[in-house]
Design a protein around this motif. Structure first.
Motif, PDB file in Angstrom:
ATOM      1  N   ALA A 193       0.816  -1.231  -0.020  1.00 51.87           N
ATOM      2  CA  ALA A 193       0.043   0.089  -0.074  1.00 51.87           C
ATOM      3  C   ALA A 193       0.825   1.122  -0.229  1.00 51.87           C
ATOM      4  CB  ALA A 193      -1.020  -0.037   1.288  1.00 51.87           C
ATOM      5  N   CYS A 194       2.021   1.276  -0.863  1.00 51.47           N
ATOM      6  CA  CYS A 194       2.787   2.449  -1.095  1.00 51.47           C
ATOM      7  C   CYS A 194       2.033   3.796  -1.474  1.00 51.47           C
ATOM      8  CB  CYS A 194       3.773   2.163  -1.771  1.00 51.47           C
ATOM      9  SG  CYS A 194       5.173   0.656  -1.282  1.00 51.47           S
ATOM     10  N   PHE A 195       0.993   3.547  -2.298  1.00 52.26           N
ATOM     11  CA  PHE A 195       0.467   4.591  -3.051  1.00 52.26           C
ATOM     12  C   PHE A 195      -1.200   4.409  -2.870  1.00 52.26           C
ATOM     13  CE2 PHE A 195       4.594   3.876  -4.966  1.00 52.26           C
ATOM     14  CZ  PHE A 195       5.046   5.102  -4.452  1.00 52.26           C
ATOM     15  N   ASP A 196      -1.829   5.747  -2.854  1.00 50.82           N
ATOM     16  CA  ASP A 196      -3.274   5.528  -2.830  1.00 50.82           C
ATOM     17  C   ASP A 196      -3.983   5.413  -4.274  1.00 50.82           C
ATOM     18  OD1 ASP A 196      -3.334   7.989  -3.949  1.00 50.82           O
ATOM     19  OD2 ASP A 196      -3.801   9.181  -2.152  1.00 50.82           O
ATOM     20  N   ASP A 197      -5.103   5.444  -4.516  1.00 48.80           N
ATOM     21  CA  ASP A 197      -5.730   5.224  -6.014  1.00 48.80           C
ATOM     22  C   ASP A 197      -5.403   6.252  -6.657  1.00 48.80           C
ATOM     23  OD1 ASP A 197      -6.748   3.015  -4.869  1.00 48.80           O
ATOM     24  OD2 ASP A 197      -8.849   3.838  -4.441  1.00 48.80           O
ATOM     25  N   ASN A 198      -4.962   7.400  -6.178  1.00 48.48           N
ATOM     26  CA  ASN A 198      -4.677   8.616  -7.078  1.00 48.48           C
ATOM     27  C   ASN A 198      -3.055   8.624  -7.423  1.00 48.48           C
ATOM     28  OD1 ASN A 198      -7.140   9.737  -7.195  1.00 48.48           O
ATOM     29  ND2 ASN A 198      -7.037  10.503  -5.107  1.00 48.48           N
ATOM     30  N   ASN A 200      -0.743   9.048  -5.191  1.00 43.22           N
ATOM     31  CA  ASN A 200      -0.009   9.713  -4.052  1.00 43.22           C
ATOM     32  C   ASN A 200       0.611   8.703  -2.681  1.00 43.22           C
ATOM     33  OD1 ASN A 200      -0.988  12.208  -5.143  1.00 43.22           O
ATOM     34  ND2 ASN A 200      -2.795  11.980  -4.169  1.00 43.22           N
ATOM     35  N   SER A 201       1.737   9.047  -2.452  1.00 46.68           N
ATOM     36  CA  SER A 201       2.331   8.439  -1.685  1.00 46.68           C
ATOM     37  C   SER A 201       1.725   8.435  -0.274  1.00 46.68           C
ATOM     38  CB  SER A 201       3.857   8.831  -1.369  1.00 46.68           C
ATOM     39  OG  SER A 201       4.596   8.106  -0.313  1.00 46.68           O
ATOM     40  N   GLY A 215       9.653   4.458  -2.700  1.00 45.31           N
ATOM     41  CA  GLY A 215      10.068   5.957  -3.095  1.00 45.31           C
ATOM     42  C   GLY A 215       9.592   6.401  -4.033  1.00 45.31           C
ATOM     43  N   GLY A 216       9.071   5.622  -5.257  1.00 48.19           N
ATOM     44  CA  GLY A 216       8.638   6.169  -6.294  1.00 48.19           C
ATOM     45  C   GLY A 216       7.713   5.042  -6.936  1.00 48.19           C
ATOM     46  N   ASN A 217       6.296   5.375  -7.426  1.00 46.68           N
ATOM     47  CA  ASN A 217       5.528   4.781  -8.378  1.00 46.68           C
ATOM     48  C   ASN A 217       6.140   4.313  -9.661  1.00 46.68           C
ATOM     49  OD1 ASN A 217       3.342   3.078  -8.856  1.00 46.68           O
ATOM     50  ND2 ASN A 217       1.980   5.098  -8.684  1.00 46.68           N
ATOM     51  N   SER A 274      11.955  10.437 -15.170  1.00 44.55           N
ATOM     52  CA  SER A 274      10.843  10.869 -14.661  1.00 44.55           C
ATOM     53  C   SER A 274      10.924  10.911 -13.001  1.00 44.55           C
ATOM     54  CB  SER A 274       9.673   9.798 -14.818  1.00 44.55           C
ATOM     55  OG  SER A 274       9.865   8.574 -14.375  1.00 44.55           O
ATOM     56  N   ASP A 275      10.115  11.620 -12.441  1.00 44.15           N
ATOM     57  CA  ASP A 275      10.184  11.972 -11.232  1.00 44.15           C
ATOM     58  C   ASP A 275      10.106  10.651 -10.220  1.00 44.15           C
ATOM     59  OD1 ASP A 275      10.665  14.710 -11.391  1.00 44.15           O
ATOM     60  OD2 ASP A 275       8.535  15.356 -10.950  1.00 44.15           O
ATOM     61  N   ASP A 276       9.237   9.875 -10.506  1.00 50.00           N
ATOM     62  CA  ASP A 276       9.032   8.471  -9.931  1.00 50.00           C
ATOM     63  C   ASP A 276      10.243   7.683 -10.058  1.00 50.00           C
ATOM     64  OD1 ASP A 276       6.418   8.705  -8.484  1.00 50.00           O
ATOM     65  OD2 ASP A 276       5.341   8.575 -10.313  1.00 50.00           O
TER      66      ASP A 276
END
Length: 512
Positions: A193-198, A200-201, A215-217, A274-276
């Motif tokens: 569950a590193c990131f939500d549905d949008n 976001n971390s 750290g990144g998606n 990319s940022d991710d």
């Protein structure tokens, strides 16, 4: 080749220069309308429930019906600048030259400026085909070509040209890594569950500091970054040879040879991540396992940008052409040519970087045969082929000549190397032309031509073995295997390509 007319004989058959009297100048414009299209789709029998870790239906380029479309228009390489997309799908290639034949001399001297090779495409930033050359240019521009024709006798002429050219290879490409191993990483991020549905971390990273995976998606269909390569060679010499034999008024035989030219191109590269992607590896390398694994496997360090110098070698392939001219019934003429180009020399394109590149360090784990820490090899596998051309001319009157042309062009690209970067399969070119004798010293030529190539490149079967050989797919586009990440950005998708080229030519030649 057996019916050379004009100063551009420098390229086709320099022996034909002997037909140019006194001092002449020629200006040509070739206006090219180019459109390259590709349609992507899920195979009709594709079943997501049987997909495993890499579900092709998740590819974000696809719409809700499992389809996507790519369109590219013409582009040109500008020395010192790079690739310039054409705002309109119209590319104008101007060229021109002069010739001089001293009175009573058997020699004709000439020089021309022209582009013997000009291929360039450009796509929009969000185009579905951006992962295989968002922009690309392969261009050779001859800026100095001192040439001569020598008339041995009334029947035989010889010719030669010495060419000095600028050679360029440039590419702008978005990068992604659709691979089962990356899919595993995405599954782990979902499990933690590193990131939500949008996207976001959530701040979760349950295995840190032993190993950090949040750290990144990142995922198999997420952008890694954009790679820009610009290389050129300002002096690439070659030569042309020609022969023209005209034993009788109704028959002629010609031969032309264009030599090979080896170019060592130098330039720069820039890779913007990319940022991710950058954030993932920056935090991953700060963990215990990441620090050790990153050092062992030369994984990316988390930089946002890398840049430096790059070199590559390109062979401009040698070309041989021969042809005949037949005149009959006074007003009719038939031309036939056969040509061979040594595309076997285009086995691969290898870029060598002046330092280790982070992405290459990661990619070599998946494709060790193609990638090292500082080299990237693009397999081509082109084949040398013979091509043929046929022309028909009718002398309407003493001033006007009407022309028809037909060329069935066999592709030098084998089936296993087809791509949307070079979407040129078997094609038929049709052309119309007209010559007009404006006055005793001036000739105007007009031409129209059209060519289209279409190919269907089917994906591997969904249950295909990774090591199997499947004749319908391409190793340079849509193979679905563990080590195909570098050259196959569209695994599992059916692809149809269409390349359409229309051209309108204008030539003006006069004495001065």
């Amino acid at each position: 080749t057996a019916d050379p007319v004009g100063i551009m004989d420098i390229h086709f058959n320099p022996a034909g220069l002997t037909k140019l009297d006194d001092r002449q100048i020629q200006i040509q414009l070739m206006n090219i309308v180019l459109k390259s299209e590709a349609d992507f789709s899920l195979p009709e029998d594709y079943d997501s429930s049987q997909a495993g870790l890499l579900d092709i239906a998740d590819d974000p380029i696809l719409d809700q019906n499992g389809n996507a479309k790519s369109e590219a228009t013409a582009a040109a390489y500008i020395p010192g600048y790079g690739i310039m997309p054409m705002t309109l799908p119209l590319l104008t290639l101007p060229n021109g030259g002069i010739s001089i034949k001293p009175p009573g001399s058997k020699f004709t001297f000439a020089n021309a400026v022209y582009a013997p090779m000009a291929a360039g495409f450009a796509k929009e930033d969000d185009d579905a085909g951006r992962f295989q050359a968002k922009q690309v240019a392969l261009q050779r521009f001859t800026y100095f070509s001192p040439s001569f024709g020598y008339q041995v006798n009334d029947q035989l002429s010889l010719g030669a040209g010495f060419l000095f050219s600028h050679q360029a290879v440039a590419v702008v490409q978005d990068i992604r890594a659709p691979n089962v191993l990356i899919s595993v990483l995405e599954e782990l991020q979902d499990a933690f569950a590193c990131f939500d549905d949008n996207g976001n971390s959530t701040g979760n990273d349950p295995l840190a500091p032993i190993i950090s995976l949040c750290g990144g998606n990142v995922g198999p269909y997420d952008d890694v970054g954009e790679l820009t390569i610009k290389t050129e060679e300002t002096l690439s010499p070659s030569f042309n040879l020609g022969l023209l034999w005209e034993p009788v008024d109704w028959f002629a035989f010609g031969m032309g040879y264009q030599s090979e030219a080896k170019s060592r191109l130098k330039g720069t590269y820039e890779l913007n991540y990319s940022d991710d992607f950058a954030d993932f590896f920056r935090t991953f390398n700060n963990s215990i396992v990441g620090a050790i694994g990153g050092a062992i496997f030369s994984l990316p360090t988390g930089l946002k940008k890398e840049a430096g110098n790059v070199t590559t070698e390109l062979i401009y392939p040698q070309h041989f052409q021969t042809g005949i001219k037949l005149r009959f019934l006074d007003d009719f003429q038939f031309n036939a040519d056969a040509g061979w180009t040594d595309f076997d020399k285009w086995d691969e394109l290898k870029f060598r970087f002046d330092r280790q590149v982070s992405f290459l360090g990661a990619a070599k784990t998946l494709a060790p045969d193609l990638v090292t820490n500082d080299t990237l090899r693009q397999p081509l596998g082109y084949k040398s082929v013979w091509s043929f051309g046929f022309g028909f001319q009718y002398d309407l009157n003493s001033r006007v000549q009407l022309r028809l042309g037909y060329e069935p062009r066999k592709s030098s690209i084998p089936d296993e190397a087809r791509s949307i970067q070079a979407p040129l399969g078997f094609a038929r070119m049709y052309s119309l032309g007209m010559g007009y004798q404006w006055d005793l010293d001036t000739v105007v030529d007009l031409s129209l031509s059209f060519m289209q190539s279409q190919e269907t490149i089917l994906a591997d079967p969904q249950d295909a073995e990774a090591s199997g050989e499947y004749e319908n797919s391409s190793n340079a586009l849509n193979r679905n295997c563990l080590t195909c990440t570098v050259t196959n950005p569209y695994p599992g998708l059916d692809v149809e390509t269409r390349l359409t080229i229309g051209a309108a030519g204008f030539s003006f030649r006069t004495k001065f």
